[in-house]
Design a protein around this motif. Sequence first.
Motif, PDB file in Angstrom:
ATOM      1  N   LEU A 107       0.817  -1.215   0.000  1.00 47.65           N
ATOM      2  CA  LEU A 107       0.000   0.000   0.000  1.00 47.65           C
ATOM      3  C   LEU A 107       0.846   1.258   0.000  1.00 47.65           C
ATOM      4  CD1 LEU A 107      -2.525  -0.979   2.830  1.00 47.65           C
ATOM      5  CD2 LEU A 107      -3.026  -0.957   0.416  1.00 47.65           C
ATOM      6  N   LEU A 108       0.367   2.268  -0.729  1.00 45.70           N
ATOM      7  CA  LEU A 108       0.963   3.598  -0.664  1.00 45.70           C
ATOM      8  C   LEU A 108      -0.197   4.559  -0.452  1.00 45.70           C
ATOM      9  CD1 LEU A 108       3.419   5.480  -0.990  1.00 45.70           C
ATOM     10  CD2 LEU A 108       2.991   5.503  -3.441  1.00 45.70           C
ATOM     11  N   ILE A 109      -0.215   5.203   0.716  1.00 46.44           N
ATOM     12  CA  ILE A 109      -1.380   6.012   1.079  1.00 46.44           C
ATOM     13  C   ILE A 109      -0.970   7.462   1.308  1.00 46.44           C
ATOM     14  CG2 ILE A 109      -3.323   6.233   2.659  1.00 46.44           C
ATOM     15  CD1 ILE A 109      -2.906   3.372   3.495  1.00 46.44           C
ATOM     16  N   ALA A 110      -1.708   8.375   0.675  1.00 44.16           N
ATOM     17  CA  ALA A 110      -1.507   9.798   0.942  1.00 44.16           C
ATOM     18  C   ALA A 110      -2.622  10.255   1.847  1.00 44.16           C
ATOM     19  CB  ALA A 110      -1.529  10.594  -0.354  1.00 44.16           C
ATOM     20  N   GLU A 111      -2.285  10.906   2.917  1.00 40.70           N
ATOM     21  CA  GLU A 111      -3.342  11.300   3.858  1.00 40.70           C
ATOM     22  C   GLU A 111      -3.000  12.591   4.566  1.00 40.70           C
ATOM     23  OE1 GLU A 111      -7.126   9.861   4.314  1.00 40.70           O
ATOM     24  OE2 GLU A 111      -6.063  11.444   5.361  1.00 40.70           O
ATOM     25  N   GLN A 112      -4.073  13.388   4.822  1.00 44.44           N
ATOM     26  CA  GLN A 112      -3.908  14.556   5.670  1.00 44.44           C
ATOM     27  C   GLN A 112      -4.043  14.142   7.125  1.00 44.44           C
ATOM     28  OE1 GLN A 112      -5.781  18.506   5.033  1.00 44.44           O
ATOM     29  NE2 GLN A 112      -6.474  17.548   3.135  1.00 44.44           N
ATOM     30  N   GLN A 113      -4.908  13.111   7.336  1.00 48.36           N
ATOM     31  CA  GLN A 113      -5.167  12.676   8.703  1.00 48.36           C
ATOM     32  C   GLN A 113      -4.026  11.772   9.153  1.00 48.36           C
ATOM     33  OE1 GLN A 113      -9.010  11.583   9.959  1.00 48.36           O
ATOM     34  NE2 GLN A 113     -10.032  12.430   8.157  1.00 48.36           N
ATOM     35  N   VAL A 114      -3.017  12.407   9.738  1.00 44.68           N
ATOM     36  CA  VAL A 114      -1.763  11.727  10.022  1.00 44.68           C
ATOM     37  C   VAL A 114      -1.891  10.537  10.983  1.00 44.68           C
ATOM     38  CG1 VAL A 114       0.569  12.073  10.900  1.00 44.68           C
ATOM     39  CG2 VAL A 114      -0.500  13.808   9.475  1.00 44.68           C
ATOM     40  N   PRO A 115      -2.591  10.664  12.099  1.00 44.38           N
ATOM     41  CA  PRO A 115      -2.628   9.501  13.021  1.00 44.38           C
ATOM     42  C   PRO A 115      -3.210   8.267  12.342  1.00 44.38           C
ATOM     43  CG  PRO A 115      -3.749  11.408  13.973  1.00 44.38           C
ATOM     44  CD  PRO A 115      -3.374  11.782  12.581  1.00 44.38           C
ATOM     45  N   LEU A 116      -4.278   8.479  11.569  1.00 46.21           N
ATOM     46  CA  LEU A 116      -4.919   7.364  10.882  1.00 46.21           C
ATOM     47  C   LEU A 116      -3.938   6.700   9.922  1.00 46.21           C
ATOM     48  CD1 LEU A 116      -7.768   6.442  11.328  1.00 46.21           C
ATOM     49  CD2 LEU A 116      -8.506   7.825   9.405  1.00 46.21           C
ATOM     50  N   ALA A 117      -3.237   7.558   9.152  1.00 47.56           N
ATOM     51  CA  ALA A 117      -2.297   7.028   8.163  1.00 47.56           C
ATOM     52  C   ALA A 117      -1.192   6.243   8.832  1.00 47.56           C
ATOM     53  CB  ALA A 117      -1.725   8.160   7.334  1.00 47.56           C
ATOM     54  N   LEU A 118      -0.614   6.824   9.878  1.00 48.45           N
ATOM     55  CA  LEU A 118       0.519   6.171  10.532  1.00 48.45           C
ATOM     56  C   LEU A 118       0.097   4.916  11.285  1.00 48.45           C
ATOM     57  CD1 LEU A 118       2.610   9.238  11.784  1.00 48.45           C
ATOM     58  CD2 LEU A 118       2.964   7.802   9.771  1.00 48.45           C
ATOM     59  N   SER A 119      -1.199   4.781  11.572  1.00 47.34           N
ATOM     60  CA  SER A 119      -1.642   3.591  12.296  1.00 47.34           C
ATOM     61  C   SER A 119      -1.523   2.353  11.426  1.00 47.34           C
ATOM     62  CB  SER A 119      -3.089   3.752  12.771  1.00 47.34           C
ATOM     63  OG  SER A 119      -3.964   3.717  11.660  1.00 47.34           O
ATOM     64  N   VAL A 120      -1.705   2.523  10.128  1.00 47.89           N
ATOM     65  CA  VAL A 120      -1.633   1.370   9.217  1.00 47.89           C
ATOM     66  C   VAL A 120      -0.242   1.223   8.620  1.00 47.89           C
ATOM     67  CG1 VAL A 120      -2.333   0.697   6.876  1.00 47.89           C
ATOM     68  CG2 VAL A 120      -4.056   1.247   8.571  1.00 47.89           C
ATOM     69  N   ALA A 121       0.428   2.367   8.406  1.00 42.48           N
ATOM     70  CA  ALA A 121       1.694   2.336   7.681  1.00 42.48           C
ATOM     71  C   ALA A 121       2.846   1.784   8.504  1.00 42.48           C
ATOM     72  CB  ALA A 121       2.035   3.735   7.200  1.00 42.48           C
ATOM     73  N   ASP A 122       3.788   1.160   7.787  1.00 45.61           N
ATOM     74  CA  ASP A 122       5.036   0.748   8.421  1.00 45.61           C
ATOM     75  C   ASP A 122       6.017   1.906   8.400  1.00 45.61           C
ATOM     76  OD1 ASP A 122       4.452  -2.074   6.416  1.00 45.61           O
ATOM     77  OD2 ASP A 122       4.217  -2.011   8.597  1.00 45.61           O
ATOM     78  N   ARG A 123       6.033   2.612   7.263  1.00 44.70           N
ATOM     79  CA  ARG A 123       6.940   3.740   7.113  1.00 44.70           C
ATOM     80  C   ARG A 123       6.181   4.922   6.576  1.00 44.70           C
ATOM     81  NH1 ARG A 123       9.636   1.964   2.897  1.00 44.70           N
ATOM     82  NH2 ARG A 123      10.671   3.958   2.685  1.00 44.70           N
ATOM     83  N   GLY A 124       6.764   6.106   6.734  1.00 49.27           N
ATOM     84  CA  GLY A 124       6.094   7.294   6.228  1.00 49.27           C
ATOM     85  C   GLY A 124       7.075   8.328   5.701  1.00 49.27           C
TER      86      GLY A 124
END
Lengths: 232, 337, 283
Positions: free
Chosen positions: A184-201
């Motif tokens: 997955l590659l996700i672009a998000e403004q909602q940072v906590p949500l994004a970082l909850s799923v992501a391994d790296r950012g």
Amino acid sequence: MLEVVGLAAGYLGERVVDGIDVEVRSGEAVAIVGSNGAGKTTLFRAIAGLLSTMEGRVVLDGKELTRRPAHRISRAGVAYVPAERHLFPAMTLKSNLVLGAYPRRPDPETLELVYDLFPRLKERQRQQAGTLSGGEQQMVAVARALMARPRLLMLDEPTTGLSPAIAQLAFEAFEELKKQGMTLLIAEQQVPLALSVADRGYVLENGRIRLEGASDELERNPEVRRAYLGVA
Amino acid sequence: MGGASRRGARLAGRALLPIVAVAVILVALPPLWFGDSPYTTSLAVRALVFASYGIGFNLIFGCTNQLFLCVGALAGIGGYSTAILADRSSLPIAAAIAVAVAGAALIGGLLSWIAVRRSLGIIFTGIVTLVFSLAFANFLLGQRDLTGSETGLVLTAAPASLADDRIRAYYLFAGVVVGLLIVFRALQLTHVGWAFRGLRDDEIAAELAGVDVARYRIYAATVGSAMIGLTGALYAYSSGFISPATYSFDLVDVRVLVLVAFGGLGTLLGPVIGAGVFAVVDERLTASLELREVLYGVFVIAIFLGFRRGVVHAFVALFDRLVGSRRSEPAREPSRQ
Amino acid sequence: MRAVVLDGIVLGLAFGLLGVGMTLVYGLGGVLNLAYGQIVVLAAIVISLLMEDGAATVLAALVGVLAAAGVAVLLDLTLMRPVYRQHGEERTLMGLLLTLGAAFVIGGLLTWRYPTGALYINVSGEPISILGVPMAVGSIWASVIALAVAALLLLFFGATTFGRGVRSVIQDETGARLVGINPSFVRTVIFALSGALAGVVAITQSMSGPLTVNAGFELTTFALIVTVVGGLGSVAGAFLAGVLLGVVNSLSAHYIGQYITTVILLGAAALTILVRPRGLLGR
């Protein structure tokens, strides 16, 4: 799996993003965070082929994707779900999904998988896509992308127009996808949500990569906390 | 004080230079080119008439993107009103022409108002005006008592000298072309022209910048229709005889659209150049009507594939490249009103 | 009266196919092909030449349809490329002017080379009675062919993957690109299809009466009217509008007059534009 090297892209000769280096390894979930106007969508559109790159390269598993047309990139295994979704409004939900597998005929197994992920879609499969709610349209957009069995799934601001509850559901689905091995590659403004799923950012600011690292590192980073998490 | 007026004079001179050049060429043409051939002279008169139609059409379509496929009809309103009023009422010919022009201007403005009110795009405006064209043609054919139907109308008030001696008609229409060019240029240099340019580039941006797009469209349509009506009226006056065929869609509109597009939509000299080129084609290919048609088509395709914006812009671009410097247009300040 | 209406339906089916051909190209690329009528004429001339040389009617017809499709593809690959690179009103304008130029070239060449060219497919046989009205065999054949083609189109757009792909490009081009559809390729194929439809119209029209070499602009006008009334970009709308306007044409020509009929049809288009711009079935 995906390598972006020195990418620059923009509109009418103006560079909106410059010097972008991003790497996404197989099975990873990577987040690109940044505020409005940072250039996340421009970056994604350039990778997906909707926008031509001015400089730099995009490589998928050794295959050169730079400046190739969008439909070729899609067929190479990169599925892009834009914030505007771009569904086919006068077609049924099911027809939208079926087209996701273009040019192949839809694989019934994949369809089942998708309906398991988003049970609400199975109920509404005969409904015209244009009449679905925002949350449902978002699910259809992701489901349609999955029908092609992509190697990389790119999601641009998937929580756009969604209530917090639905956004939460969406990210739970993404978590599930990751567990099933999707990259997955996700672009998000909602940072906590994004970082909850992501391994790296990666943190994108004014068109350039400001920070990068493991998601828990970023969550702890004071700059990130101040700018995006609203913590003093 | 002196500096401003000198600058003003220079600016005015620069603005009028192309028109003066055209005037000089038009005056010099007959002795050099026509060689006493009445046929060539008639061709030239026809070219001038179409150039005049073209300038009006250019104002409506080239400047404000309103595809008026009723040039023939507007000219016909001018022509037939003049003919009917001059012969059947006590109005002197000049007054008849004035009324005819006003009538054409009014109708043109009305059509534009409808298009603006219903937010019609290019295609739809084209179709609606086309319908008007045909309805008008039908009206001409139907109202036998008023218009003479297919047999047409003879203007007894028209001076025989003009009808017989085409050279005098030539100079009349040369004057009309120069006059219309001056009006067009004048509009280009005022806030009206500035609004037109903005409107053509990006309608929404212009609207947001405070340009009342609707008002300028109707304005352009009214003035342009007046020009077309005037030309139609003067044609009736100068030739002494008109019929529905004189102002038909097939003979007028298609030709005007093609020659203005070829010359350059929105440019000052586009219609003149287009009319000139097509007149030359007509002269060279007198034998075959069909081959002429093919050549028109080839010209249109060639110019649009090679250079979208018409001959005038192609020459300007070529000139710029050869000369190397960028010829900057004098900054046009919107006049304070 | 019934005879007039039935004649109108026969005409209307041809109108419908004309409209479909034109509206498809518009729906996909925003271009109104003003050379469409000339492509019909081109097919007619090709078929008539082949038939004069002794070719079997069916073979000639097939070649005619292919020729029309071929010319259409040629137009797409040459003239349309620069048009599609523009957007919005620039594209509309350029499309109109380039296809108008093409119409002049094709029409001019055909009328120059074959000034008396015409196609008339004479289908022999006794008139067949439909609903109590004796209909010429040619008209019946024309209707059957038109309906068969319409059914094939329905199947194509509804059931095949490519057909669905075409609909997707019409509805959301970006979305189509994202699922791996090449809009450029789709446009070329559809242009070819519209050419083929033009060929079919040449065949069906010439069964009711001679189709002459100068019918080009008139046919383009009819196609335009049907497209507008049906709704720009709506295939079903174009077909429906075609049949309706065919009947209107027939009734009006019979009871009022030929010239006024053209005005009435164009009036219908204008009325649609002013009152219901999206047409009968457009979005």
